[in-house]
Design an enzyme around this catalytic site. Structure first.
Site, PDB file in Angstrom:
ATOM      1  N   GLU A   1       0.826  -1.215   0.000  1.00 23.33           N
ATOM      2  CA  GLU A   1       0.000   0.000   0.000  1.00 23.33           C
ATOM      3  C   GLU A   1       0.858   1.262   0.000  1.00 23.33           C
ATOM      4  OE1 GLU A   1      -3.592   2.336   0.296  1.00 23.33           O
ATOM      5  OE2 GLU A   1      -3.043   0.406  -0.565  1.00 23.33           O
TER       6      GLU A   1
ATOM      7  N   THR B   1     -10.979   9.168 -13.402  1.00 20.84           N
ATOM      8  CA  THR B   1     -10.134   8.573 -12.367  1.00 20.84           C
ATOM      9  C   THR B   1     -10.529   7.135 -12.032  1.00 20.84           C
ATOM     10  OG1 THR B   1      -9.038   9.048 -10.272  1.00 20.84           O
ATOM     11  CG2 THR B   1     -11.441   9.421 -10.367  1.00 20.84           C
TER      12      THR B   1
END
Length: 341
Positions: free
Chosen positions: A208, A319
């Site tokens: 992450e 996006t």
């Protein structure tokens, strides 16, 4: 159009910067409880532009374009620390609330939408172009995108920030002539860094967030950053870099990701995130995020498809990777002529 109309009351603030949450029934809007001092989030109010301009095109109602242009005007006028855009802005005073700057979460898609607004306008939106290249110059050309916290660089890059390789790549051609090669090199370097975050894990999937201070470069140093939730950003950059350069390594890297997803994330009923990319013992989180279908798999499909499938000269991806058509000024003129005849 109905949804667009129901979102409009969120813009009823002293500055016209929308609040983050709206009740579609009553039209009441408010800011997220966790956002500093009731502020609005840069990536949220800065990621409406493509959809709202497109909605004005479809509905022939200028109100949606006016709302997002107003946001743009305010951001152009306001003073920016070191030319950067912090993540939190007060919708009441129009001032920055905290000086935390990130091209990862909270900031990411604001920058993406500046260059994409320019491209979607058939390269006529000069203001978006100026703001984009102004923001791009600020960080100083690092090959990873650090975060900036009130003057202190935090040498950390989130998986979310890995979309910026592709973003800088698609904007490279329209930069100042002497900068174009620099932007392409920068796009390739960032994409390479993000690939390294995958290569350096046991599963060949990226964490992450990863750091660049002391010891392991491009690796997660905190336990809380070691998970992978089927995120698309690294593959998104591979797809753009393949389309822009046709360097076969981008398809090879994409195929490594396909194999890793198959090996570590495929479960009986779909795909699942994993809790630790550095161990081969699978610990699934039992979640298949919506962006896995709309982005991760779509970008992989486009990476291995011909360039004439959703060609970049005709389409801009929002996006969440939904394609929006570039609005050709020449087509609009033809349309006007036909209307008259």
């Amino acid at each position: 159009m109905e949804l667009g109309e129901k979102l409009l009351p969120a813009f009823n603030t002293p500055t016209g910067i929308p609040r983050g949450v709206i009740n579609l029934g009553s039209g009441t809007s408010w800011s997220w409880g966790w956002a500093s001092a009731g502020s609005s989030i840069l990536a949220e109010f800065g990621t409406l532009h493509l959809e709202f301009v497109h909605l004005s095109e479809l509905s022939r109602n200028p109100i949606y374009t006016e709302k997002v242009m107003n946001i743009r005007k305010l951001l152009s006028k306001i003073e920016k620390p070191h030319g950067l855009y912090p993540n939190f802005l007060s919708p009441v005073s129009g001032n920055w609330v905290q000086h935390h700057v990130s091209i990862g979460g909270l900031g990411d898609s604001f920058y993406e939408y500046l260059i994409k607004s320019y491209l979607m306008s058939d390269k006529t939106d000069g203001n978006a172009k100026t703001m984009y290249y102004g923001a791009l110059e600020s960080p100083g050309g690092l090959t990873y995108m650090a975060e900036w916290r009130g003057g202190i660089l935090d040498h950390k890059m989130g998986h979310l920030a890995c979309f910026s390789g592709g973003m800088i790549g698609i904007g490279a051609d329209d930069g100042a002539p002497e900068k174009r090669q620099h932007y392409m090199d920068l796009a390739a370097e960032i994409t390479h860094t993000c690939h390294e975050s995958y290569t350096r894990s046991a599963t060949k999937l990226g964490p992450e967030a990863f750091r660049f201070d002391g010891g392991g470069e491009a690796t997660a140093t905190r336990l809380s950053d070691r998970y992978y939730i089927l995120r698309p950003e690294v593959i998104e950059s591979y797809m753009y870099m393949w389309r822009l350069t046709h360097d076969p390594k981008y398809r090879e890297w994409g195929w490594e990701a396909v194999e890793a997803l198959e090996q570590h994330c495929r479960v009986e009923s779909g795909f699942s995130g994993i809790r630790d990319v550095y161990t081969m013992t699978a610990s699934h989180d039992n979640m298949q995020q919506s962006f896995f279908l709309s982005e991760t798999l779509k970008y992989l499909y486009l990476l291995f498809s011909d360039d004439d499938l959703l060609p970049l000269e005709d389409w801009v991806f929002n996006t969440e990777a939904h394609p929006l058509p570039i609005i050709r000024k020449s087509c609009l003129q033809d349309e006007a002529t036909q209307d008259k005849t």
